[in-house]
Design a protein around this motif. Structure first.
Motif, PDB file in Angstrom:
ATOM      1  N   LYS A 120      24.076  53.552  42.224  1.00  0.00           N
ATOM      2  CA  LYS A 120      23.019  53.161  43.159  1.00  0.00           C
ATOM      3  C   LYS A 120      22.515  51.744  42.900  1.00  0.00           C
ATOM      4  CE  LYS A 120      21.258  57.898  43.723  1.00  0.00           C
ATOM      5  NZ  LYS A 120      20.129  58.817  43.429  1.00  0.00           N
ATOM      6  N   SER A 121      22.269  51.428  41.624  1.00  0.00           N
ATOM      7  CA  SER A 121      21.589  50.170  41.317  1.00  0.00           C
ATOM      8  C   SER A 121      22.534  48.988  41.135  1.00  0.00           C
ATOM      9  CB  SER A 121      20.731  50.336  40.058  1.00  0.00           C
ATOM     10  OG  SER A 121      21.513  50.817  38.977  1.00  0.00           O
ATOM     11  N   ALA A 122      23.753  49.239  40.650  1.00  0.00           N
ATOM     12  CA  ALA A 122      24.701  48.146  40.426  1.00  0.00           C
ATOM     13  C   ALA A 122      25.774  48.097  41.496  1.00  0.00           C
ATOM     14  CB  ALA A 122      25.348  48.284  39.046  1.00  0.00           C
ATOM     15  N   GLY A 123      25.891  49.159  42.289  1.00  0.00           N
ATOM     16  CA  GLY A 123      26.910  49.185  43.323  1.00  0.00           C
ATOM     17  C   GLY A 123      28.320  49.243  42.772  1.00  0.00           C
ATOM     18  N   VAL A 124      28.460  49.836  41.592  1.00  0.00           N
ATOM     19  CA  VAL A 124      29.767  49.938  40.937  1.00  0.00           C
ATOM     20  C   VAL A 124      30.128  51.412  40.793  1.00  0.00           C
ATOM     21  CG1 VAL A 124      31.020  49.566  38.768  1.00  0.00           C
ATOM     22  CG2 VAL A 124      29.542  47.774  39.673  1.00  0.00           C
ATOM     23  N   ASP A 125      31.355  51.753  41.154  1.00  0.00           N
ATOM     24  CA  ASP A 125      31.835  53.117  40.949  1.00  0.00           C
ATOM     25  C   ASP A 125      32.273  53.267  39.500  1.00  0.00           C
ATOM     26  OD1 ASP A 125      31.434  54.070  43.529  1.00  0.00           O
ATOM     27  OD2 ASP A 125      33.375  53.332  44.224  1.00  0.00           O
ATOM     28  N   LEU A 126      31.631  54.188  38.801  1.00  0.00           N
ATOM     29  CA  LEU A 126      32.011  54.477  37.431  1.00  0.00           C
ATOM     30  C   LEU A 126      32.636  55.858  37.374  1.00  0.00           C
ATOM     31  CD1 LEU A 126      28.967  52.876  37.196  1.00  0.00           C
ATOM     32  CD2 LEU A 126      29.759  52.870  34.833  1.00  0.00           C
ATOM     33  N   SER A 127      33.599  56.023  36.493  1.00  0.00           N
ATOM     34  CA  SER A 127      34.175  57.337  36.267  1.00  0.00           C
ATOM     35  C   SER A 127      33.942  57.721  34.813  1.00  0.00           C
ATOM     36  CB  SER A 127      35.664  57.352  36.611  1.00  0.00           C
ATOM     37  OG  SER A 127      36.366  56.386  35.859  1.00  0.00           O
ATOM     38  N   LEU A 128      34.124  58.994  34.528  1.00  0.00           N
ATOM     39  CA  LEU A 128      33.802  59.540  33.220  1.00  0.00           C
ATOM     40  C   LEU A 128      35.080  59.919  32.493  1.00  0.00           C
ATOM     41  CD1 LEU A 128      31.009  61.856  34.626  1.00  0.00           C
ATOM     42  CD2 LEU A 128      30.633  59.736  33.347  1.00  0.00           C
ATOM     43  N   LYS A 129      35.246  59.395  31.299  1.00  0.00           N
ATOM     44  CA  LYS A 129      36.344  59.813  30.445  1.00  0.00           C
ATOM     45  C   LYS A 129      35.780  60.812  29.442  1.00  0.00           C
ATOM     46  CE  LYS A 129      39.649  58.269  26.982  1.00  0.00           C
ATOM     47  NZ  LYS A 129      39.971  57.216  26.013  1.00  0.00           N
ATOM     48  N   TRP A 130      36.329  62.022  29.462  1.00  0.00           N
ATOM     49  CA  TRP A 130      35.810  63.068  28.589  1.00  0.00           C
ATOM     50  C   TRP A 130      36.001  62.658  27.128  1.00  0.00           C
ATOM     51  CZ3 TRP A 130      37.350  66.216  24.636  1.00  0.00           C
ATOM     52  CH2 TRP A 130      36.563  67.332  24.385  1.00  0.00           C
ATOM     53  N   PRO A 131      34.978  62.848  26.260  1.00  0.00           N
ATOM     54  CA  PRO A 131      33.677  63.423  26.611  1.00  0.00           C
ATOM     55  C   PRO A 131      32.545  62.406  26.711  1.00  0.00           C
ATOM     56  CG  PRO A 131      34.025  63.593  24.245  1.00  0.00           C
ATOM     57  CD  PRO A 131      35.215  62.849  24.800  1.00  0.00           C
ATOM     58  N   ASN A 132      32.758  61.140  26.306  1.00  0.00           N
ATOM     59  CA  ASN A 132      31.615  60.264  26.057  1.00  0.00           C
ATOM     60  C   ASN A 132      31.701  58.863  26.642  1.00  0.00           C
ATOM     61  OD1 ASN A 132      31.907  62.154  23.486  1.00  0.00           O
ATOM     62  ND2 ASN A 132      29.750  61.648  23.667  1.00  0.00           N
ATOM     63  N   ASP A 133      32.702  58.570  27.471  1.00  0.00           N
ATOM     64  CA  ASP A 133      32.887  57.195  27.904  1.00  0.00           C
ATOM     65  C   ASP A 133      32.633  57.017  29.394  1.00  0.00           C
ATOM     66  OD1 ASP A 133      33.633  56.632  25.317  1.00  0.00           O
ATOM     67  OD2 ASP A 133      35.781  56.493  25.748  1.00  0.00           O
ATOM     68  N   LEU A 134      32.146  55.821  29.738  1.00  0.00           N
ATOM     69  CA  LEU A 134      31.977  55.399  31.126  1.00  0.00           C
ATOM     70  C   LEU A 134      33.008  54.320  31.423  1.00  0.00           C
ATOM     71  CD1 LEU A 134      28.102  55.079  30.973  1.00  0.00           C
ATOM     72  CD2 LEU A 134      29.296  56.664  32.469  1.00  0.00           C
ATOM     73  N   LEU A 135      33.773  54.525  32.490  1.00  0.00           N
ATOM     74  CA  LEU A 135      34.843  53.598  32.842  1.00  0.00           C
ATOM     75  C   LEU A 135      34.527  52.880  34.147  1.00  0.00           C
ATOM     76  CD1 LEU A 135      37.959  55.912  32.258  1.00  0.00           C
ATOM     77  CD2 LEU A 135      36.833  54.416  30.582  1.00  0.00           C
ATOM     78  N   VAL A 136      34.973  51.621  34.228  1.00  0.00           N
ATOM     79  CA  VAL A 136      34.949  50.877  35.493  1.00  0.00           C
ATOM     80  C   VAL A 136      36.366  50.397  35.772  1.00  0.00           C
ATOM     81  CG1 VAL A 136      32.550  50.126  35.335  1.00  0.00           C
ATOM     82  CG2 VAL A 136      34.362  48.713  34.320  1.00  0.00           C
ATOM     83  N   SER A 137      36.610  50.031  37.011  1.00  0.00           N
ATOM     84  CA  SER A 137      37.916  49.501  37.391  1.00  0.00           C
ATOM     85  C   SER A 137      37.809  47.985  37.537  1.00  0.00           C
ATOM     86  CB  SER A 137      38.381  50.128  38.709  1.00  0.00           C
ATOM     87  OG  SER A 137      39.635  49.598  39.088  1.00  0.00           O
ATOM     88  N   ILE A 138      38.657  47.279  36.793  1.00  0.00           N
ATOM     89  CA  ILE A 138      38.690  45.814  36.839  1.00  0.00           C
ATOM     90  C   ILE A 138      40.130  45.396  37.098  1.00  0.00           C
ATOM     91  CG2 ILE A 138      38.300  43.679  35.545  1.00  0.00           C
ATOM     92  CD1 ILE A 138      36.169  45.228  33.930  1.00  0.00           C
ATOM     93  N   GLY A 139      40.376  44.831  38.266  1.00  0.00           N
ATOM     94  CA  GLY A 139      41.732  44.451  38.623  1.00  0.00           C
ATOM     95  C   GLY A 139      42.682  45.632  38.646  1.00  0.00           C
ATOM     96  N   GLY A 140      42.171  46.782  39.058  1.00  0.00           N
ATOM     97  CA  GLY A 140      43.002  47.975  39.129  1.00  0.00           C
ATOM     98  C   GLY A 140      43.229  48.664  37.800  1.00  0.00           C
ATOM     99  N   GLU A 141      42.573  48.182  36.749  1.00  0.00           N
ATOM    100  CA  GLU A 141      42.755  48.740  35.412  1.00  0.00           C
ATOM    101  C   GLU A 141      41.457  49.421  34.946  1.00  0.00           C
ATOM    102  OE1 GLU A 141      43.837  47.126  30.893  1.00  0.00           O
ATOM    103  OE2 GLU A 141      43.306  45.726  32.477  1.00  0.00           O
ATOM    104  N   GLU A 142      41.581  50.614  34.387  1.00  0.00           N
ATOM    105  CA  GLU A 142      40.411  51.312  33.841  1.00  0.00           C
ATOM    106  C   GLU A 142      39.975  50.646  32.538  1.00  0.00           C
ATOM    107  OE1 GLU A 142      40.878  55.978  35.214  1.00  0.00           O
ATOM    108  OE2 GLU A 142      41.584  55.365  33.243  1.00  0.00           O
ATOM    109  N   ARG A 143      38.679  50.349  32.467  1.00  0.00           N
ATOM    110  CA  ARG A 143      38.172  49.761  31.226  1.00  0.00           C
ATOM    111  C   ARG A 143      36.844  50.421  30.858  1.00  0.00           C
ATOM    112  NH1 ARG A 143      38.631  43.389  30.911  1.00  0.00           N
ATOM    113  NH2 ARG A 143      40.276  42.949  32.413  1.00  0.00           N
ATOM    114  N   LYS A 144      36.643  50.594  29.572  1.00  0.00           N
ATOM    115  CA  LYS A 144      35.418  51.223  29.082  1.00  0.00           C
ATOM    116  C   LYS A 144      34.266  50.231  29.142  1.00  0.00           C
ATOM    117  CE  LYS A 144      33.294  53.318  24.990  1.00  0.00           C
ATOM    118  NZ  LYS A 144      33.510  53.875  23.636  1.00  0.00           N
TER     119      LYS A 144
END
Length: 283
Positions: A120-144
């Protein structure tokens, strides 16, 4: 990792202004709300360690935020160190009135809350890597870009720490697999705005979970985590305690928050703790 800008003053890097503690308290510490105090310190070793040491004397809902952590920790005692004011580094003290066997859901709950709040606040889609990480997509690559660490504190409390890289630039990343909201093209990197959103989201999800007596299905938590989890549906390798390794397809999240892995022999195994590696086709 140290910053080329250092921490020689709150305005030493004009792209990274300090948090406004008074404004944050006015917005978040409310009479009927979860958050009972909010302190911002310039630097500390670890916000988790600081809150854990004071868990018995503080009420539930204490929030401690550091502009810089010098001994930040992730899972498996990995270090989490970043330039001053380049991210959100915070811990919250919770004393959940739910069965203790359901407390293992708290890191997953925090992941859901952070991902939804930042969307909502950053306008970035984040995904969850089980169990403790938040991932973003940068240039099509998942990064923590974020991590969560929950630790028991005394008999009735748990401290949940959250670290999120906000404005780290490419040359400041501790490892190539790291990312930041800035590098993921966030529409806002205003840390006051992001922190308010994350803590409000955490208050919402925690309230739902406690009202459901910690039941992950009844609170909607299990469904929300599964929907946002990048690990599910992937081939994974789990490095387990005791130097054991498990490889297979991550197929589900069970009622205890464990990752269910389907193995080559046709069976399944529920993983409660371990280091998960997302495998690519052919790995």
């Amino acid at each position: 990792m140290t910053s080329s800008h250092g921490s020689g003053g709150p305005w030493s890097d004009l792209d990274r202004p300090p948090l406004n503690a008074a404004s944050l308290r006015r917005a978040l510490v409310l009479p009927d709300g979860l958050w009972t105090s909010l302190d911002v310190v310039t630097t500390t070793g670890s916000t988790n360690s600081d809150l854990t040491a004071r868990a018995d004397e503080l009420p539930e809902g204490a929030v401690l935020v550091a502009e810089e952590q010098t001994e930040g920790r992730g899972r498996l005692d990995r270090s989490w160190i970043a330039p001053a004011r380049s991210g959100l580094f915070l811990s919250v003290l919770l004393k959940p009135a739910v069965p203790v066997h359901r407390w293992g859901w708290l890191p997953l709950l925090t992941g859901v809350a952070a991902a939804t709040g930042l969307a909502k606040s950053a306008g970035v889609d984040l995904s969850l890597k089980w169990p403790n990480d938040l991932l973003v997509s940068i240039g099509g690559e998942e990064r923590k870009t974020g991590g969560i660490l929950a630790e028991r504190a005394g008999e009735d409390a748990i401290v949940v720490g959250l670290g999120i890289n906000v404005t780290l630039r490419e040359d400041e990343l501790p490892v190539p697999a790291a990312g930041s909201l800035l590098l993921a093209n966030a529409i806002s990197t205003d840390r006051d705005t992001l922190l308010r959103s994350v803590l409000r989201s955490l208050e919402h999800w925690y309230g739902e979970w406690v009202r459901a007596d910690g039941n992950p299905a009844a609170s909607g938590l299990q469904e929300a985590y599964s929907a946002g989890c990048a690990t599910l549906g992937r081939r994974v390798r789990a490095d387990l305690p005791g130097e054991r390794m498990l490889e297979g397809d991550a197929v589900a999240l069970d009622g205890d928050g464990r990752l269910v892995v389907a193995t080559e022999g046709g069976g399944t195994e529920a993983v409660s703790a371990g280091d998960i590696v997302h495998l690519r086709a052919g790995d």
